[in-house]
Design an enzyme around this catalytic site. Structure first.
Site, mmCIF file in Angstrom:
data_model
loop_
_atom_site.group_PDB
_atom_site.id
_atom_site.type_symbol
_atom_site.label_atom_id
_atom_site.label_comp_id
_atom_site.label_asym_id
_atom_site.label_seq_id
_atom_site.Cartn_x
_atom_site.Cartn_y
_atom_site.Cartn_z
ATOM 1 N N GLU A 409 20.165 33.800 104.165
ATOM 2 C CA GLU A 409 19.923 33.900 105.610
ATOM 3 C C GLU A 409 20.649 32.797 106.379
ATOM 4 O O GLU A 409 21.128 33.023 107.490
ATOM 5 C CB GLU A 409 18.416 33.870 105.904
ATOM 6 C CG GLU A 409 17.575 34.913 105.145
ATOM 7 C CD GLU A 409 18.113 36.331 105.210
ATOM 8 O OE1 GLU A 409 18.830 36.649 106.167
ATOM 9 O OE2 GLU A 409 17.830 37.118 104.282
ATOM 10 N N TYR A 483 26.050 45.242 100.419
ATOM 11 C CA TYR A 483 25.736 43.926 99.847
ATOM 12 C C TYR A 483 26.564 43.698 98.584
ATOM 13 O O TYR A 483 27.388 42.799 98.517
ATOM 14 C CB TYR A 483 24.254 43.817 99.477
ATOM 15 C CG TYR A 483 23.309 43.717 100.644
ATOM 16 C CD1 TYR A 483 22.694 42.512 100.962
ATOM 17 C CD2 TYR A 483 23.010 44.828 101.417
ATOM 18 C CE1 TYR A 483 21.807 42.416 102.027
ATOM 19 C CE2 TYR A 483 22.131 44.746 102.482
ATOM 20 C CZ TYR A 483 21.536 43.535 102.782
ATOM 21 O OH TYR A 483 20.667 43.445 103.839
HETATM 22 ZN ZN ZN Z 1 21.765 39.663 104.813
#
Ligand code: ZN
Length: 665
Positions: A409, A483
């Site tokens: 994050e 991702y």
């Molecule tokens: Zn992310």
């Protein structure tokens, strides 16, 4: 043939024996990567301390010390929001008023405005709920829980009401029940470079925490919580030929896209609550009638989020290093993780130090970290400008997933927060880049290395990366591709250009596009300018198309000759773009030889003469072709050569001896 196939599988298993296979992915979680790490990676040893991150947190910090804004303007500041919001904790609502100024960045007059009303994603019939079936990242929306947003008043700054002009639009799917995007005609078009100011009242019904927002007992996560102006893209932005609004609804797989601006936000909560928010406080909270009023400010950011709870444990420390001029790191921790504060602080400081050193300056004065309670899992692992949520505190002794989620994050502060790509349309530019950076942070801070060959083998359903989020086959397909596969694409690029050049590429890309909205093509241009090479094949295969690489040893034919043996090894590139690859062959007497193939053609034949039979051939034995997800065909054992010499069945393929020469032992 089955026998040969099983032999290949055996060889693959043998080759894979060096790999750690206890790796596991949590792709059900669309925006947080949850990895169960090998037990060996989690130990009681003291975490490594980055030299610049050694200051212990000070005792008893106060969360509400005011700061002043600085005069430096870093972005084009298209929007300016002045918001006052009250948390109605008894009814689970937010009651807000905002004044929004929007500046026309284009060259044409603009006659209408568009607002995202994201909380309506949690209302019956929404596109988000249809696409996600009320499930996201392993969380289910609680039955009966509803989230919504309504605009209660809308006027010009002269007081003319525009409320009757509001109408919802559904540009992506025509779903008339979706109310996440609304438009209205302005009284007068906004001329280029000019701005319009509007006032509006709004109400948000908070859902039970699900998909990044909501309430869970007395914890509140306010993300996507105010009516937000869409992005008006100028000609040339992300390759656009003509300027115009970039308009999308809120989708099951999609995150967001906004312009940079200024936020001044007053938040009113019960006196016992502490608030974490984007930016910083400009004055101390005011107390009156059992309520507490906070005043926050942030500039050169493209979103504003906040969270409130009476239970946060607060820890603060300041930090600076090369590229990090001075940041107050503010932790708002669920009490279950109170004793883990040093781990959070260490991870945050180490991450900032690395990111500042690798890519460039973190230009903000705060970084706030929220650790949500266990029953607010859906609020965990999310990024907002200068504010992130860590994974929810479910376990009082978590493994490295605590650090991994937080590093991910914080990396988003660069790939999303500063380099503000369009998450609706090119999610890999934030999630893929962030996952790649997360690996770099985990290995450089904690010595936890990714196992790319095993991760590539998980890639069973590759899809194009530069497609809009809701076109992916499923939420798992979205997560696997934007991702994991996107991260592998960047790792593959790194393997081909080298670490040093890759660092230069990312640093250049960051510095060129911070406070801007780049596209995949913009990134490709940076790669090409740094490497002085065209990368069309690579980007076509792996970004525009959903390919994986697949190099294979297709067959080995060995014949006895009068003075020894002659073998032909057929090598193929079944998928992926051309790239050089190494080849290794071994003979019965134990001798071996390594060669390189440029990989330009889709196949090649290697002709070998030797004194003992060829026993084994491998292509890319060093696992350098990061995107090869079918490694079982990279190894092949030769069959026993026939006694009598027959013609080789070379078919239409050409024996290219020039490349390898003829090797005789
Ligand atoms: Zn992310």
């Amino acid at each position: 043939m089955p026998k040969r196939r099983s032999l290949r599988m055996l060889l693959f298993v043998a080759a894979a024996a060096v790999l750690v296979i206890s790796f596991k992915f949590g792709f059900a979680d669309a925006w947080v990567d949850q990895y169960a790490l090998p037990a060996a990676a989690v130990s009681d040893e003291v975490l490594p301390v980055a030299s610049s991150a050694a200051t212990p947190p000070k005792a008893d910090p106060v969360p509400d010390v005011p700061q002043q804004s600085e005069a430096v303007v870093l972005s084009n500041r298209i929007t300016e929001y002045h918001i006052a919001v009250t948390l109605d904790e008894k009814n689970g609502k937010l009651l807000g008023e905002q004044t929004v100024t929007w500046k026309n960045p284009g060259r044409k007059a603009v006659g209408e405005l568009y607002l995202h009303l994201y909380p309506n994603a949690f209302s019956p019939g929404s596109t988000f709920l249809k696409e996600s079936s009320g499930q996201l990242r392993g969380d289910k929306m609680k039955p009966g829980s509803v989230g919504s947003m309504s605009i209660t008043t809308l006027t010009t700054d002269q007081g003319e009401t525009l409320l009757p002009r509001l109408h919802f639009v559904q540009p992506d799917d025509g779903n008339k029940n979706d109310r996440t995007l609304v438009t209205f005609r302005l009284p007068e078009p906004v001329k280029p470079g000019m701005s319009v100011t509007l006032r509006m009242g709004f109400t948000v019904t908070l859902p039970d925490v699900f998909a990044r927002m909501g309430k869970a007992d007395d914890f509140v996560m306010a993300g996507q919580w105010f009516p937000k102006v869409a992005v008006y893209e100028t000609a040339g932005t992300r390759g656009r030929a003509t300027e115009g609004w970039n308009l999308h609804q809120y989708h099951g797989n999609s995150e967001f896209y906004s312009d940079f601006g200024i936020y001044s936000v007053r938040i009113d909560v019960p006196e016992s609550y502490t608030i974490a928010a984007t930016g910083f406080q400009t004055k101390s909270p005011a107390l009156a009638g059992g309520r507490k009023s906070y005043q926050f400010y942030a500039d050169d950011v493209h979103d504003f989020a906040w969270s409130a709870s009476p239970n946060f444990e607060y820890v603060e420390d300041s930090f600076s290093s090369a590229g990090i001029p001075g940041v107050r790191i503010k932790l708002y921790i669920d009490p279950l993780h109170k004793e883990l504060k040093d781990r959070y602080m260490h991870a945050a400081k180490s991450a900032l130090a690395k990111l500042g050193q690798w890519y460039g300056e973190y230009p903000y004065s705060t970084l706030s970290i929220i650790v949500p309670p266990a029953n607010a899992n859906g609020a965990g692992g999310m990024e907002y400008p200068t504010l992130v949520t860590a994974a929810a505190a479910k376990d009082d002794n978590p493994g490295y997933e605590l650090e991994r989620t937080l590093l991910h994050e914080i990396a988003h502060q660069y790939w999303y927060g500063l380099v503000a790509s369009n998450e609706f349309e090119e999610a890999w530019l934030d999630e893929g880049f962030t996952s790649y950076t997360e690996d770099k942070l985990m290995s450089s801070i904690y010595g936890v290395l990714p196992n790319l060959p095993v991760e590539a083998s998980y890639m069973t359903a590759p899809e194009p990366l530069d497609q809009v989020s809701w076109r992916f086959s499923s939420s798992n397909g979205y997560a696997e591709n934007v991702y994991l596969r996107a991260k592998l694409v960047l790792s593959a690029l790194e393997r081909q250009v080298g670490d040093k050049t890759m660092s230069k590429i990312l640093r250049t890309y960051f510095q060129k596009y911070e406070f801007k909205h780049p596209s995949s093509a913009d990134f490709q241009k940076v790669v090409e300018s740094i490497t002085k090479t065209k990368w069309n094949d690579f980007f076509r295969s792996y970004v525009q198309n959903g390919e994986m690489a697949d190099f294979a040893v297709d067959s080995i034919q060995t014949q006895k000759t009068t003075d020894g043996y002659e073998s032909i090894v057929l090598l193929k590139r079944y998928g992926g773009s051309p790239q050089p690859v190494s080849i290794w062959v071994q003979f019965q007497d134990g001798k071996s030889v390594s060669k390189r193939w440029d990989g330009v053609q889709d196949h090649i034949q290697l002709q070998l003469r030797s004194s003992t039979p060829l026993t084994y051939a491998a292509i890319d034995p060093g696992n350098n072709v990061v995107l090869d997800n079918r490694r079982y065909n990279n190894y092949l054992q030769a069959e026993v050569p026939k006694e009598t010499r027959t013609r080789f069945a070379t078919g239409i393929t050409q024996i290219i001896e020039g490349l390898f020469g003829t090797m005789v032992w």
